[in-house]
Scaffold this motif. Structure first.
Motif, PDB file in Angstrom:
ATOM      1  N   TYR A  45      43.156  75.950  30.879  1.00 22.11           N
ATOM      2  CA  TYR A  45      44.162  75.704  29.845  1.00 22.11           C
ATOM      3  C   TYR A  45      45.074  74.546  30.236  1.00 22.11           C
ATOM      4  O   TYR A  45      45.327  73.628  29.443  1.00 22.11           O
ATOM      5  N   PHE A  46      45.550  74.595  31.490  1.00 22.16           N
ATOM      6  CA  PHE A  46      46.438  73.514  31.935  1.00 22.16           C
ATOM      7  C   PHE A  46      45.695  72.189  32.043  1.00 22.16           C
ATOM      8  O   PHE A  46      46.270  71.122  31.792  1.00 22.16           O
ATOM      9  N   ILE A  48      43.183  71.222  30.127  1.00 21.51           N
ATOM     10  CA  ILE A  48      43.071  70.706  28.760  1.00 21.51           C
ATOM     11  C   ILE A  48      44.412  70.151  28.284  1.00 21.51           C
ATOM     12  O   ILE A  48      44.493  69.082  27.662  1.00 21.51           O
ATOM     13  N   ASP A  49      45.490  70.880  28.608  1.00 19.47           N
ATOM     14  CA  ASP A  49      46.813  70.420  28.191  1.00 19.47           C
ATOM     15  C   ASP A  49      47.179  69.100  28.869  1.00 19.47           C
ATOM     16  O   ASP A  49      47.730  68.186  28.233  1.00 19.47           O
ATOM     17  N   ILE A  50      46.849  68.977  30.161  1.00 21.63           N
ATOM     18  CA  ILE A  50      47.129  67.725  30.884  1.00 21.63           C
ATOM     19  C   ILE A  50      46.315  66.575  30.301  1.00 21.63           C
ATOM     20  O   ILE A  50      46.809  65.445  30.153  1.00 21.63           O
ATOM     21  N   LYS A  52      45.273  66.314  27.221  1.00 20.73           N
ATOM     22  CA  LYS A  52      45.898  65.939  25.954  1.00 20.73           C
ATOM     23  C   LYS A  52      47.158  65.111  26.185  1.00 20.73           C
ATOM     24  O   LYS A  52      47.402  64.110  25.497  1.00 20.73           O
ATOM     25  N   LYS A  53      47.957  65.546  27.171  1.00 21.94           N
ATOM     26  CA  LYS A  53      49.179  64.794  27.469  1.00 21.94           C
ATOM     27  C   LYS A  53      48.852  63.381  27.948  1.00 21.94           C
ATOM     28  O   LYS A  53      49.522  62.411  27.566  1.00 21.94           O
ATOM     29  N   ASN A  54      47.807  63.265  28.782  1.00 18.57           N
ATOM     30  CA  ASN A  54      47.400  61.926  29.248  1.00 18.57           C
ATOM     31  C   ASN A  54      46.930  61.058  28.091  1.00 18.57           C
ATOM     32  O   ASN A  54      47.224  59.852  28.035  1.00 18.57           O
ATOM     33  N   GLU A  56      47.861  61.358  24.941  1.00 19.72           N
ATOM     34  CA  GLU A  56      49.054  60.985  24.183  1.00 19.72           C
ATOM     35  C   GLU A  56      49.845  59.891  24.898  1.00 19.72           C
ATOM     36  O   GLU A  56      50.355  58.959  24.268  1.00 19.72           O
TER      37      GLU A  56
END
Length: 280
Positions: A45-46, A48-50, A52-54, A56
């Motif tokens: 999960y983290f 995937i979130d990282i 996405k943040k990268n 963005e």
């Protein structure tokens, strides 16, 4: 109790112990696997979130770079517009100064001209005027173009005119001029568009023509890179069959039209490619 009974009892106890051990192993395995799975899910999960943040952050940086580039282009265009505005203001100022000089010249000529037949004689316009100045042109630098015209017979008794263009430069200013080009109007002089002046101080250039048409643009380049352009009415020079008193007016025609007219007319001779230089 017999030996067989004791043996069965031991076997049943061993079976019970094995069962309990197997149960404990299963429970221990479940206790171990569940946290591992939870940890793996949290890590995924983290991750995937990282990611996405990268993504963005990358998009934001790319958008920032595009905005910076547009801002730089806009700033460059603004600077060019500002330079053009300043150049136009400078050109306007010089034209205004030139206009004032010509008006003062005309006023002085009107004041000095004698009365003829009860009316004042109209002042004669100068043979050359300043068209454009670029750079730091000295205020007192005003060379005077000259034209020496010699007539000689040509083909079919049509006269040919050998012309030597030159520049009168004051002795104190002759070292400030680097190069002179005499630009003839291409509508009338197809093969003689630009004549490069010779050595200083006269910067002479020779041409052979059949008539005097339009004016000559004298392009003067100074040693420091500054430029000065004069509009010289060479048709008012001595030597032409009929000296012009007024500035010649150029009739707008394209080069193709002029060439077509010259090719269709059998009475128009072609000037020699290497005209003889007239005697001094």
């Amino acid at each position: 109790m017999s030996m067989d009974d004791e043996k069965e009892k031991l076997e049943s106890e061993l079976s019970a112990l094995d069962e309990r051990a197997r149960t404990r192993r299963q429970q221990s395995m479940l206790v171990t696997i569940v946290p591992v799975l939870l940890t793996a899910l949290i890590v995924v999960y983290f991750a995937i979130d990282i990611a996405k943040k990268n993504m963005e952050l990358y998009d934001a940086r790319k958008a920032k770079e595009e905005l910076d580039q547009r801002l730089s282009e806009g700033q460059s265009k603004l600077e060019q517009v500002e330079k053009s505005r300043k150049a136009l203001e400078e050109e306007t100022r010089r034209l205004e100064d030139r206009k004032k000089d010509l008006e003062a010249y005309l006023r002085s000529q009107r004041a000095e001209a004698p009365a003829v037949a009860g009316a004042a004689r109209a002042p004669e316009a100068p043979e050359s005027v300043v068209l454009k100045e670029e750079g730091e042109v000295p205020e007192g630098l005003r060379p005077t173009p000259r034209a020496k015209v010699i007539t000689r017979p040509g083909v079919r008794a049509l006269p040919i005119y050998d012309v030597v263009l030159s520049l009168d430069v004051p002795e104190a200013q002759k070292d400030s001029i680097k190069r002179v080009v005499y630009d003839l109007n291409p509508v009338f002089y197809i093969s003689k568009r630009e004549l490069v002046g010779g050595e200083p101080p006269s910067f002479e250039a020779a041409a052979t023509v059949y008539a005097c048409k339009s004016t000559v643009i004298v392009k003067i380049e100074l040693v420091d890179g500054s430029r000065l352009e004069l509009d010289y009415d060479w048709c008012r020079a001595e030597g032409w069959p009929q000296k012009s008193q007024e500035k010649q007016i150029v009739v707008p025609q394209s080069l193709q039209e002029v060439e077509k007219m010259l090719n269709q007319s059998p009475l128009v001779p072609r000037p020699p490619t290497a005209p003889p230089r007239p005697p001094r």
